[in-house]
Design an enzyme around this catalytic site. Structure first.
Site, mmCIF file in Angstrom:
data_model
loop_
_atom_site.group_PDB
_atom_site.id
_atom_site.type_symbol
_atom_site.label_atom_id
_atom_site.label_comp_id
_atom_site.label_asym_id
_atom_site.label_seq_id
_atom_site.Cartn_x
_atom_site.Cartn_y
_atom_site.Cartn_z
ATOM 1 N N GLY A 1 0.828 -1.201 0.000
ATOM 2 C CA GLY A 1 0.000 0.000 0.000
ATOM 3 C C GLY A 1 0.856 1.242 0.000
ATOM 4 N N GLY A 2 0.214 2.371 0.280
ATOM 5 C CA GLY A 2 0.894 3.655 0.192
ATOM 6 C C GLY A 2 2.060 3.808 1.140
ATOM 7 N N GLY B 1 4.015 1.241 2.258
ATOM 8 C CA GLY B 1 4.971 0.159 2.181
ATOM 9 C C GLY B 1 4.326 -1.176 1.915
ATOM 10 N N ASP C 1 -8.330 5.365 7.451
ATOM 11 C CA ASP C 1 -8.343 4.482 6.294
ATOM 12 C C ASP C 1 -9.178 3.232 6.587
ATOM 13 O OD1 ASP C 1 -7.766 3.769 3.694
ATOM 14 O OD2 ASP C 1 -5.860 2.812 4.180
#
Length: 558
Positions: free
Chosen positions: A30-31, A33, A145
């Site tokens: 994901g964003g 890592g 998130d």
């Protein structure tokens, strides 16, 4: 712990040793890592290992954000939160180890149930996630998130345990750090709240919105706003009505629709006070015992941001600076066609002068990618040009000065007593046009008012909002309250029953290819000057401002 999605950064092959852990397989990327299943260096177990991509290790902002994630997440101890064990730095590769939850995440359950999960199962999931979120909120942290891929179902016990993972973009509730603005979308667009997309201050009700959007997908198998492009999803989060689950799944009680509508309200103050209250309402709706319209039972638990900008309603992403003069459908002046677009009414200069003012303030509020993508979404709806107003003082020579709609009109006294004195629209001592009654605005043919960040960020502006005028091809109607206005003094008096405080004047557009603005302004004795700004598009002229002024006067203070 599992993490759905894929990232652009490289991943490590099995057998790689990081911080003593031996990578067995990739769980997801994901964003922030990649996440691996990795053998513990000393204990006989496999943990989830989250690793910052080596390509970003030299970025101090990215590194600081990763380290902060581990520190904050490690302080959370709750049965419904995936625990963090350790963190470290292996030759420039930052890592964090967490419990590897056996079982599936909720996105895996949806893959096996594409039309939605059984209602009882959804209620169990929502109960667990809500408990986790409220615990984090009470500790002063937000998740930001919440989505099916971050909800794990631990199947090792006698009964499944719901666990919320990846506080990877968690932040302190009153933090104003730029660590979450490293050129990436903060949070998954499909579930992000309007205020989160806009870069506005957020509290626990932002996570509640995301949980409600996740609930829609758990119930129906469909994301809250479908499978549209990113720009369309942003637009829908900001402007579209909340989703209605029963339309996709007719067997659901309609009371569930009402609960979702409240939890996904555009304004945070219209949502439930806590995530658990949302979960309780959802369970009551499923059982037929939900009482619609009830007030939040525990509003004191809503994390309260500090005074100031955090009290503002959520704002759509600011786009005027990015798309000045963007093409759009042409409108007509009474004298002929205008090849420009509906303008954005702002109370500050554009260009270098405006940028200087923004830099002198609190700094940029929006992540680079979010602001740009959201701007494209807005331009897809309507083209934007820019108008600037000079409201007081004699400086800012680059700004277009207002011109009276009647140059021969003599100033009128500002102290004439009038029988108007309704304080319902006051906030912090000034008129807040966003508090005008929704029914009155709707009767005028104007859409529900939303916050107007371009105008609100201008010098001297206290509150600002806007709506779409159905009587003028959905062109904007812009409301703003200024602390003072020299332009009002030279304006032409407007005949409005019950008051003599309205004046009108014309403000030329800086973009000469776009129509001018007619401003109808109300000057109260001590509560600021309310502007109603209308660009002269189609057949709309200043008489429309008078119509609006007449309708809203009963709700204004002296």
């Amino acid at each position: 712990m599992s993490e759905s999605g894929s990232g652009s950064a490289g991943t490590e092959p099995p057998g790689t040793v990081i911080g003593g852990y031996v990578v067995e397989r990739l769980l997801g990327a994901g964003g922030m890592g990649a996440v691996y299943a990795a053998r513990h260096p000393r204990l006989p177990r496999v943990d989830a290992l989250k690793v910052l991509p080596a390509a970003f290790s030299d970025d101090p902002v990215y590194r600081a954000r990763f380290e902060r994630e581990a520190d904050m997440a490690a302080g959370l101890d709750h049965p419904n939160i995936v625990p963090v064990y350790d963190r470290g730095n292996d030759e420039g590769r930052l890592w964090m180890s967490m419990k590897l939850v056996p079982g599936q995440d909720a996105s895996g359950l949806l893959a096996s149930n594409p039309r939605g999960l059984p209602v009882d199962q959804v209620l169990t999931i929502v109960d667990g996630v809500a408990a986790a979120l409220d615990y984090a909120h009470d500790a002063g942290l937000l998740h930001r998130d919440v989505k099916p891929g971050n909800i794990m179902i631990d199947t090792t016990g006698a009964t499944p345990r719901i666990m919320l993972g990846d506080f990877g973009i968690a932040r302190q509730q009153q933090e104003h750090s730029d660590l979450t603005q490293v050129g990436m979308v903060v949070g998954t667009l499909d579930y992000a709240s309007p205020e989160q997309l806009a870069g506005d201050p957020v509290d626990g009700r932002s996570d509640e919105y995301s949980l409600a959007g996740t609930t829609v997908q758990l119930l129906t198998g469909a994301k809250p706003y479908g499978v549209s492009s990113g720009t369309a999803v942003i637009r829908d989060h900001l402007m579209a009505p909340p989703p209605v689950p029963s339309r996709l799944r007719p067997d659901l009680p309609h009371a569930i629709d009402a609960v979702i509508a409240r939890a996904m309200a555009k304004q945070p103050q219209q949502r439930f006070a806590t995530c658990r209250e949302f979960a309780h309402a959802l369970r009551a709706a499923a059982s037929g015992t939900y009482a619609q319209g009830q007030a939040p039972s525990n509003p004191h638990r809503v994390p309260t941001p500090p005074p100031g900008p955090a009290l503002r309603p959520p704002t759509p992403p600011q786009t005027a600076q990015l798309f000045q003069g963007a093409p759009s459908q042409p409108f007509q002046r009474p004298s002929g066609p205008i090849p420009g677009a509906q303008g954005t009414w702002q109370g500050a200069p554009v260009g270098p002068a405006a940028q200087g003012r923004q830099q002198a303030g609190s700094g940029p509020k929006r992540g680079v990618l979010i602001g740009a993508v959201a701007a494209v979404a807005v331009v897809a709806v309507a083209g934007i040009s820019v108008l600037a107003l000079r409201l007081s003082g004699s400086d800012d020579s680059a700004v277009a000065a207002p011109t009276s709609s009647s140059s021969s009109a003599a100033p009128v006294s500002t102290t004439t007593p009038v029988p108007v004195n309704n304080t319902s629209t006051l906030r912090n001592g000034y008129i807040d046009p966003c508090r005008l009654p929704a029914a009155t605005i709707s009767t005028l043919g104007i859409s529900a008012l939303v916050d107007d960040p371009g105008q609100r960020s201008a010098t001297g502006v206290k509150f600002a909002c806007k709506g779409s005028d159905s009587k003028a091809s959905n062109a904007d109607v812009r409301f703003a309250t200024f602390t003072d206005s020299n332009a009002w003094e030279s304006g032409t008096p407007v005949t409005v029953p019950g008051t003599t405080k309205w004046r009108t004047f014309t403000v030329p557009s800086i973009n000469t290819s776009t129509p001018d603005y007619c401003v109808t302004a109300y000057k109260s004795l001590t509560n600021g000057v309310l502007y109603v700004g209308l660009q002269k598009v189609g057949n709309r002229d200043c008489s429309r401002g008078t119509e609006i002024a007449t309708a809203i006067t009963p709700y204004l203070p002296q």
